[in-house]
Design a protein around this motif. Structure first.
Motif, short mmCIF file in Angstrom:
data_model
loop_
_atom_site.label_atom_id
_atom_site.label_comp_id
_atom_site.label_asym_id
_atom_site.label_seq_id
_atom_site.Cartn_x
_atom_site.Cartn_y
_atom_site.Cartn_z
N VAL A 400 -24.26 96.41 -24.91
CA VAL A 400 -23.20 97.02 -24.11
C VAL A 400 -22.44 98.08 -24.90
CG1 VAL A 400 -21.09 96.56 -22.79
CG2 VAL A 400 -22.98 94.92 -22.74
N TRP A 401 -22.25 97.82 -26.22
CA TRP A 401 -21.52 98.81 -27.04
C TRP A 401 -22.28 100.13 -27.10
CZ3 TRP A 401 -17.66 96.29 -26.28
CH2 TRP A 401 -17.37 95.01 -26.75
N ARG A 402 -23.59 100.10 -26.75
CA ARG A 402 -24.35 101.36 -26.81
C ARG A 402 -23.89 102.36 -25.78
NH1 ARG A 402 -30.29 100.26 -26.00
NH2 ARG A 402 -30.21 102.49 -26.20
N GLY A 403 -23.26 101.88 -24.68
CA GLY A 403 -23.01 102.82 -23.59
C GLY A 403 -21.62 102.86 -23.02
N TYR A 404 -20.73 101.97 -23.48
CA TYR A 404 -19.39 101.90 -22.88
C TYR A 404 -18.32 102.06 -23.96
CZ TYR A 404 -21.57 100.53 -18.52
OH TYR A 404 -22.35 100.53 -17.38
N GLU A 405 -17.68 103.22 -23.96
CA GLU A 405 -16.63 103.51 -24.95
C GLU A 405 -15.34 102.77 -24.59
OE1 GLU A 405 -14.79 107.48 -24.76
OE2 GLU A 405 -15.38 107.71 -26.87
N ASN A 406 -14.71 102.14 -25.57
CA ASN A 406 -13.41 101.47 -25.38
C ASN A 406 -13.42 100.51 -24.18
OD1 ASN A 406 -10.73 100.76 -25.71
ND2 ASN A 406 -9.96 102.52 -24.52
N LEU A 407 -14.50 99.79 -24.04
CA LEU A 407 -14.68 98.88 -22.91
C LEU A 407 -13.56 97.85 -22.83
CD1 LEU A 407 -16.66 97.79 -20.64
CD2 LEU A 407 -17.52 96.25 -22.39
N MET A 408 -13.22 97.25 -23.96
CA MET A 408 -12.17 96.21 -23.96
C MET A 408 -10.84 96.82 -23.53
SD MET A 408 -13.77 93.52 -24.86
CE MET A 408 -12.49 92.33 -25.29
N GLY A 409 -10.50 97.98 -24.09
CA GLY A 409 -9.23 98.63 -23.76
C GLY A 409 -9.14 99.00 -22.30
N LYS A 410 -10.24 99.52 -21.76
CA LYS A 410 -10.22 99.96 -20.36
C LYS A 410 -10.13 98.75 -19.42
CE LYS A 410 -12.47 104.47 -20.86
NZ LYS A 410 -13.57 105.37 -20.43
N LEU A 411 -10.93 97.71 -19.71
CA LEU A 411 -10.87 96.54 -18.82
C LEU A 411 -9.50 95.86 -18.90
CD1 LEU A 411 -14.42 94.92 -19.30
CD2 LEU A 411 -13.53 96.09 -17.27
N ARG A 412 -8.94 95.77 -20.11
CA ARG A 412 -7.61 95.13 -20.25
C ARG A 412 -6.56 95.95 -19.51
NH1 ARG A 412 -8.54 93.58 -26.39
NH2 ARG A 412 -9.07 91.35 -26.19
N SER A 413 -6.71 97.30 -19.54
CA SER A 413 -5.71 98.15 -18.85
C SER A 413 -5.76 97.91 -17.34
CB SER A 413 -5.98 99.63 -19.15
OG SER A 413 -7.10 100.09 -18.41
N LEU A 414 -6.90 97.36 -16.87
CA LEU A 414 -7.01 97.05 -15.43
C LEU A 414 -6.61 95.60 -15.14
CD1 LEU A 414 -10.43 98.83 -14.72
CD2 LEU A 414 -8.15 99.64 -14.07
N GLY A 415 -6.22 94.87 -16.19
CA GLY A 415 -5.73 93.50 -15.97
C GLY A 415 -6.74 92.41 -16.27
N ALA A 416 -7.86 92.77 -16.88
CA ALA A 416 -8.89 91.74 -17.17
C ALA A 416 -8.39 90.82 -18.27
CB ALA A 416 -10.19 92.41 -17.59
N ASP A 417 -8.72 89.53 -18.15
CA ASP A 417 -8.36 88.55 -19.18
C ASP A 417 -9.61 88.31 -20.02
OD1 ASP A 417 -6.93 85.14 -19.12
OD2 ASP A 417 -7.67 86.44 -20.76
N ILE A 418 -9.76 89.09 -21.10
CA ILE A 418 -10.99 89.05 -21.90
C ILE A 418 -10.65 89.03 -23.38
CG2 ILE A 418 -12.48 90.25 -20.24
CD1 ILE A 418 -11.86 92.87 -21.62
N GLU A 419 -11.52 88.43 -24.16
CA GLU A 419 -11.36 88.50 -25.62
C GLU A 419 -12.73 88.43 -26.28
OE1 GLU A 419 -10.09 84.52 -27.46
OE2 GLU A 419 -9.26 84.38 -25.41
N LEU A 420 -12.80 88.99 -27.48
CA LEU A 420 -14.05 88.95 -28.24
C LEU A 420 -14.08 87.68 -29.06
CD1 LEU A 420 -14.37 92.66 -29.40
CD2 LEU A 420 -15.55 91.50 -27.52
#
Ligand code: EPZ
Length: 435
Positions: A400-420
């Motif tokens: 996934v890191w191959r194609g999605y820049e700042n994925l965690m930041g973008k999803l969190r900015s939309l309210g996603a409850d995610i962690e690595l």
């Protein structure tokens, strides 16, 4: 900074709402970077280059060949020396299929190239026979020895090329080769993707004369030398599509900024057909599914402007939660259903019939530990996890890191409850080369 964790924990069931800005297109930046090899003692400057694993892999490949590269804050400068190496390292080429995009430029620029054959991967055999046949027609001698392509020429000739299938990579390879081959080359049954147009724009900025890009017939008047240029990478329509589908699948309200709505027409038409309300402005698209259900649809993936195969896993995830039945026919790749087994682990009802899947919509899916088999399958599993009841752990995030820049930041900015999560013992269930 590139994230290196390999597992993501997602607590699902929260509608995503908000706005995200589209990154530069991975699949436009990679060929434009390869086009820099056509220069001799000149510089190519690229703006809006996404900070992705694949971009760093291509940069390492170009450095191996002799280029000097600076990459900071989305701007990349590529200084190309008078003399280039022309043998490509197996470890880099095997890591990323898009490495095959340096083949044409090296043959045009150096008169020879050695390229390990890209392996197959999770979405099919992925041969490069169209690339090799077209280069042969232009006057290259191609031998396959010990799993590598050995190409050489005493001089390429402009000619007519007709592809059996509008292959994106083959069109890009020949477009670049023809740009440095004096005379008129015509490419028929060419790919029409926006990424092809972005490459043609870049080659024109470097001095080549190109017409018809974006249609099925491209005319190239190549030059003996090309010159330094500054180019801007187009927005990433696949990333934008992924976030819109995150809004749909979580019954949220998501707007994607910095994208030409025309790039997303095949997807937005399908979303409208499914009853998901979409609105667009000149440079944004949004979907508002708050409190709504959507119905099943039938779709077939096709070369652009048809429905993009790179959005097939992601829309399949949303259709698993539709009211009713959906049918998806994958016509671009010979096997792009590795994600179905992982979807079923979360409660999806999917029946594979050859290159067609029949999806029976279910009211809910449940969290589970699942493994990404490739880039877009990984993105689709994250979408399912965002909609699922309970916790989902998506493993093998390296895809996934191959194609999605700042994925965690973008999803969190939309309210996603995610962690690595720290890398577990789960290992990589699907081994194999990347796209
Ligand atoms: C590009 O791959 C993209 N990659 C892929 O995106 C995308 O899925 C694909 O185009 C189709 O849109 C990049 O741009 C880096 P093709 P490419 O040549 O060029 C067959 C992602 O997720 N074929 O259009 O490899 C091939 O096997 C990736 O970002 C041959 O048979 O795709 C496939 O079935 C995944 N012989 C079909 O054509 C050839 O010589 C389309 O392939 C070349 C291709």
């Amino acid at each position: 900074m590139l994230l290196i964790s390999d597992r993501m924990l997602i607590r699902g069931g929260r509608p995503l709402t908000g706005r995200v800005r589209t990154q530069g297109a991975k699949n436009a930046a990679l060929p434009v970077m390869a086009a820099a090899l056509l220069l001799k003692g000149r510089r190519l400057r690229l703006s809006r280059v996404p900070d992705l694993q694949d971009i760093h892999t291509m940069a390492d490949l170009l450095r191996h060949l002799g280029a000097e590269i600076e990459f900071k804050g989305g701007t990349m400068t590529i200084d190309v020396p008078e003399e280039l190496k022309w043998e490509t390292p197996s470890d880099l080429v095997r890591k990323m299929r898009a490495s095959s995009l340096v083949l044409g430029p090296l043959v045009a620029r150096c008169g020879k190239a050695v390229l390990p054959l890209p392996g197959g991967c999770a979405i099919g055999s992925r041969p490069i026979d169209f690339h090799l046949r077209a280069l042969t027609r232009m006057g290259a001698e191609i031998d396959l020895e010990q799993g590598s392509v050995h190409a050489r020429t005493d001089g390429l000739s402009a000619t007519r090329i007709n592809f059996d299938f509008p292959s994106v990579g083959a069109t890009e390879n020949i477009l670049m080769t023809a740009a440095l081959t004096e005379g008129e080359t015509t490419i028929e049954n060419a790919a029409r993707e926006p990424e092809i147009v972005n490459l043609a724009e870049s080659l024109r900025a470097m001095g080549a004369a190109i017409e018809g890009d974006g249609t099925g017939t491209i005319l190239v008047r190549g030059k003996k030398y090309l010159d330094s240029a500054e180019v801007t990478i187009i927005p990433d329509r696949i990333e934008a599509s992924t976030y819109l589908l995150a809004g749909v699948i979580t019954r949220g309200h998501v707007r994607v900024d910095g994208i030409d709505p025309e790039y997303l027409e095949a997807l937005t038409a399908k979303l409208e057909e499914a009853g998901a309300p979409v609105t667009a402005s000149s440079d944004s698209v949004e979907v508002d599914c708050r409190g709504l259900n959507w119905n099943g649809v039938t779709l077939k993936t096709l070369p652009y402007p048809g429905f993009p195969t790179d959005v097939q896993p992601q829309i399949m995830a949303a259709l698993c939660l539709a009211d009713g039945t959906s049918v998806i026919h994958e016509s671009v790749f010979d096997s792009r259903y590795m994600h179905v087994g992982e979807f079923r682990r979360m409660g999806c009802k999917i029946d594979i019939q050859g290159n067609t899947v029949v999806i029976a919509g279910v009211p809910k899916v449940s969290g589970a530990e699942v493994h990404a088999s490739d880039l877009r399958a990984g993105a689709a599993l994250i979408l399912l996890g965002l909609a699922a009841e309970g916790e989902t752990v998506v493993c093998s995030l390296k895809h996934v890191w191959r194609g999605y820049e700042n994925l965690m930041g973008k999803l969190r900015s939309l309210g996603a409850d995610i962690e690595l999560l720290p890398d577990g013992e789960s290992g990589d269930k699907f081994d194999g080369a990347g796209d």
